[in-house]
Scaffold this active site. Structure first.
Site, mmCIF file in Angstrom:
data_model
loop_
_atom_site.group_PDB
_atom_site.id
_atom_site.type_symbol
_atom_site.label_atom_id
_atom_site.label_comp_id
_atom_site.label_asym_id
_atom_site.label_seq_id
_atom_site.Cartn_x
_atom_site.Cartn_y
_atom_site.Cartn_z
ATOM 1 N N HIS A 11 43.943 10.118 -90.229
ATOM 2 C CA HIS A 11 44.265 10.884 -91.369
ATOM 3 C C HIS A 11 43.475 12.006 -91.685
ATOM 4 O O HIS A 11 42.152 11.865 -91.252
ATOM 5 C CB HIS A 11 44.181 9.847 -92.574
ATOM 6 N N CYS A 55 47.342 15.655 -90.303
ATOM 7 C CA CYS A 55 48.006 16.339 -91.212
ATOM 8 C C CYS A 55 47.236 17.553 -91.688
ATOM 9 O O CYS A 55 46.160 17.513 -91.845
ATOM 10 C CB CYS A 55 48.460 15.302 -92.591
#
Length: 248
Positions: free
Chosen positions: A149, A212
């Site tokens: 993440h 991301c």
């Protein structure tokens, strides 16, 4: 009850309803404002707890690395099931993550990144570390791919520091028996649909790291070339320090 009294009562009821709705919306707005800082606080607290106990955690994981791991289904590699970090996941992760099942660790000293590696893409595990993106991946072989993440509100945790990596930066992986050395080759941005980037290429040994971008619309991808491996017993102190673990 007279017509005038009924009208006054209806007006009063409408005012009460509007007031109640206004209070509900206000509370909801306050809660939304508090969610992000609370999530950031809990994430940082979770990672800090891992950092404080890293030596013990990796030691236990090292002992369990040679044991037979629990079966992981193909569903655990379903990218569509990976959720963006939400408050409930962060709260629950504290009691759901079994660090003894970590299959290794990753360290990038130039950007102060050091995390456990878990097999597959379990959402709770991803609140603490990186996850393998394919079944039966082997460090130092084929295209070893990891996902993690990016959380811009806490730019020092999880895979957030990857946005600062530079070409040539050294990346270390360990399976607790060897330390595998990779050198950063490229940093690019890709679409979420470009999943073929983690496929193996004949004759190529590489590392692929995926996270991301800040709004989740794209993916940052780091590609690194394999340089070799060294037994942990022969590793330099600098290598060990990168993981925060002495491998004793």
């Amino acid at each position: 009850m007279s017509r005038r009294q009924r009208k006054l009562k209806e007006t009063k009821n409408k005012v009460n309803i509007r007031l109640t709705l206004g209070i509900i919306f206000l509370i909801a707005a306050i809660c939304l404002l508090l969610v992000k800082p609370l999530k950031s606080h809990l994430l940082n607290e979770n990672i800090s707890e891992y950092e404080s106990n890293k030596s013990k955690i990796l030691s236990n994981a090292s002992k369990n690395a040679k044991k037979e791991k629990k079966n992981i289904s193909k569903g655990d590699y379903n990218f569509d099931k990976v959720e963006r970090l939400n408050l409930q996941t962060v709260v629950n992760a504290k009691n759901k993550v079994d660090f003894d099942n970590a299959s290794g660790a990753i360290a990038i000293p130039e950007i102060n990144l050091s995390l456990p590696i878990f097999d597959a893409l379990n959402n709770y595990n991803l609140a603490y570390g990186a996850g393998t993106m394919k079944e039966n991946q082997v460090m130092g072989s084929g295209n070893y791919a990891l996902a993690g993440h990016n959380y811009p509100d806490s730019p020092k945790i999880l895979f957030s520091p990857l946005v600062k990596i530079n070409q040539g930066n050294v990346i270390y992986l360990t399976d607790f028996s060897f330390i595998y050395i990779y050198n950063t080759l490229s940093i690019t941005t890709i679409k979420p649909t470009q999943v073929d980037v983690i496929n193996d290429t004949d004759g190529v040994t590489e590392l692929t790291l995926i996270t991301c971008n800040n709004d989740g619309s794209l993916r940052h991808m780091v590609k690194a070339t394999y340089s070799g491996k060294i037994p942990v017993s022969e590793a330099s102190q600098d290598m060990k320090n990168a993981f925060g673990y002495d491998f004793n």
